[in-house]
Design a protein around this motif. Structure first.
Motif: not given
Length: 233
Positions: A30-43, A45-59
């Motif tokens: 379920i977690v992998q599906g919610n993140f577009g098929g990416r494995c977020m274990l040891y992932g 993240v980065d933060y877009n301060a302008t849009a106040d959104l959390i993104g993925i730096e690496s997975s």
């Protein structure tokens, strides 16, 4: 009666391990599906301060999550198969007979699963902690992964319940590990009880059965050896 109670307890543990395996595999998927098929274990993240959104730096590689899911599914399938076989034998024969070879096989399987469940539990825990550290360091005003669930993520990512799912997967993996440890102990106890009862069974044939491995010798079979007729004077 004690052996029957141990066997029923063992079957209950198999059913519990089946449920734990399904929970771990489903939560990771379920977690992998919610993140577009990416494995977020040891992932990371980065933060877009302008849009106040959390993104993925690496997975991590997707094979990492596939490994965790595959181990959990394999354990669940084995538990389901063993439980189904025992129920089938009970319905057909009215009892469940297990030879020493079968018990040794279960002990070996327990050691195999304990090894891989230990690796799986450590991978999920350490991978989740690495992701949480990245979130708390990169996203302002977030001090825990639980708080990050309430923040907005870059579309199409859905991080609403990622921490709860990863925590559930970790808990189920460790519960599965300890349940298999209990199964191994129960099987070893049953194996020792079976060997002990076999050694002391039999009347006059108990001594001969203990020596030659046949504890079921009857009096008629041992009579020529122990009750020889007297010689005529």
């Amino acid at each position: 009666m004690a052996s029957t109670a141990l066997l029923l307890l063992e079957l209950g543990l198999y059913a519990s391990c089946f449920v734990c395996g399904i929970i771990t595999a489903a939560s990771i998927t379920i977690v992998q599906g919610n993140f577009g098929g990416r494995c977020m274990l040891y992932g990371l993240v980065d933060y877009n301060a302008t849009a106040d959104l959390i993104g993925i730096e690496s997975s991590s590689s997707s094979s990492l999550c596939y490994f965790v899911s595959a181990v959990s599914v394999m354990v669940a399938v084995v538990c389901f198969s063993v439980s189904l076989y025992c129920l089938y034998m009970f319905c057909i024969d009215g009892e469940i007979r297990r030879e020493c070879v079968w018990l040794n096989l279960i002990v070996g399987a327990s050691g195999f699963f304990l090894f891989f469940l230990l690796i799986t539990g450590c991978m999920v825990k350490m991978g989740r902690d690495a992701l949480c550290n990245s979130l708390t360091q990169s996203v302002p005003n977030v001090t825990s992964c639980d708080e990050a669930q309430t923040r907005k993520w870059v579309s199409p990512l859905r991080g609403g319940r990622f921490y709860n799912s990863l925590h559930k997967a970790e808990t189920a993996a460790w519960v599965n590990f300890f349940l298999w440890f209990i199964i191994a102990v129960l099987v070893i106890v049953q194996r020792r009880q079976g060997s002990g009862s076999k050694a002391i069974a039999g009347g006059h044939g108990g001594l001969a059965g203990g020596l030659f491995g046949d504890a079921g010798a009857t009096d008629a079979e041992t009579e020529p050896f122990f009750n020889r007729p007297a010689r005529p004077q």
